[in-house]
Design an enzyme around this catalytic site. Structure first.
Site, PDB file in Angstrom:
ATOM      1  N   MET A 180       0.705  -1.175  -0.150  1.00 50.58           N
ATOM      2  CA  MET A 180      -0.198  -0.025  -0.161  1.00 50.58           C
ATOM      3  C   MET A 180       0.833   1.143   0.147  1.00 50.58           C
ATOM      4  SD  MET A 180      -2.592  -1.307   2.831  1.00 50.58           S
ATOM      5  CE  MET A 180      -1.728  -2.462   3.576  1.00 50.58           C
ATOM      6  N   THR A 217       1.708   1.467   5.805  1.00 52.67           N
ATOM      7  CA  THR A 217       1.061   2.773   5.421  1.00 52.67           C
ATOM      8  C   THR A 217       0.418   3.305   6.461  1.00 52.67           C
ATOM      9  OG1 THR A 217      -0.823   3.295   4.072  1.00 52.67           O
ATOM     10  CG2 THR A 217      -0.877   1.238   5.220  1.00 52.67           C
ATOM     11  N   ASN A 218       0.509   4.717   6.218  1.00 51.15           N
ATOM     12  CA  ASN A 218      -0.343   5.731   7.279  1.00 51.15           C
ATOM     13  C   ASN A 218      -1.814   5.623   7.101  1.00 51.15           C
ATOM     14  OD1 ASN A 218       2.015   7.460   8.742  1.00 51.15           O
ATOM     15  ND2 ASN A 218       2.658   7.092   6.892  1.00 51.15           N
ATOM     16  N   CYS A 264       3.039   9.696   5.019  1.00 49.02           N
ATOM     17  CA  CYS A 264       2.849   8.864   3.765  1.00 49.02           C
ATOM     18  C   CYS A 264       4.136   8.085   3.540  1.00 49.02           C
ATOM     19  CB  CYS A 264       2.479   9.615   2.633  1.00 49.02           C
ATOM     20  SG  CYS A 264       2.065   8.383   1.214  1.00 49.02           S
TER      21      CYS A 264
END
Length: 232
Positions: A10, A83-84, A196
């Site tokens: 992601m 992923t954030n 991100c």
């Protein structure tokens, strides 16, 4: 050695950073032929992006929670989501886990607290910058997150999805990010969170004279600390 479970893909561009960084970290610390014990589930990002675009967060949480449980069942001793943005559904992911889930925002916040900073610029996807799942955790520790204005947020988001997630690195985009950060500094930001996992592909500490908190690097360091402490 403990086993790290990674939910990745992601995008896979940043997940590759995790895989390389964790292996290099273990090798550097233990030497010889040592490498990290990793169980990696790399998702099809097309499916995740559709969940995001249509705001299907509950469905996304259910999907990622199932993957996390598969990693645990495969022997993972700690779970990390690479992923954030999808930490928006972190509560769903960790609900049925019996092993630790290392939250990317929490370990980033712990690093910022070491510096004693209280106002930090946040760059990430529009979801991360605009929604409360990130901001609320920092507010509890007295840290104010400064986000760019709407036009700058659109630029940041567009570069992430149209370029960085596809491995496209452009100097003009890097300069746009640096200009946006400069405006945040004028607004009082004492540092910047690369919120991100792909942004670190484009800019790093060498590009700025304020503290840069790269969530990928911080997340990996916390995972390595967990594994190495257990190994010791």
């Amino acid at each position: 050695m403990k086993t790290i479970g990674l939910i990745g893909g992601m995008s896979w561009e940043s997940t590759d950073l995790y895989y390389q960084g964790l292996n290099k970290g273990i090798q550097s610390h233990l030497g010889g032929f040592h490498s990290a014990q990793i169980v990696l589930y790399s998702v099809d990002f097309h499916k995740i992006e559709a969940f995001q675009r249509h705001q299907h967060w509950t469905e996304a949480g259910t999907y990622l929670a199932e993957i996390a449980k598969k990693l645990e069942n495969a022997g993972a001793d700690v779970i990390a989501l690479c992923t954030n943005t999808m930490h928006k559904v972190a509560d769903q992911i960790q609900h049925d886990l019996s092993v630790p889930f290392l939250h990317i925002a929490d370990v980033t916040m712990a690093e910022i607290l070491k510096y004693g900073l209280t106002k930090i610029a946040l760059l990430g996807t529009a979801f991360t910058m605009e929604q409360e799942f990130y901001h609320s955790r920092f507010k509890q520790q007295g840290i104010e997150l400064i986000v760019p204005d709407e036009s700058d947020r659109q630029i940041i988001n567009q570069i992430i999805y149209d370029e960085l997630c596809k491995g496209v690195l452009l100097n003009k985009s890097k300069q746009q990010y640096l200009n946006i950060i400069a405006r945040a500094v004028k607004a009082g930001a004492q540092g910047v969170i690369l919120g991100c996992t792909e942004i670190g592909l484009l800019i790093d500490q060498q590009d700025l004279n304020i503290p840069v908190f790269d969530t990928v690097e911080i997340h990996m360091s916390a995972l390595l600390e967990f594994v190495l402490n257990e190994a010791d």
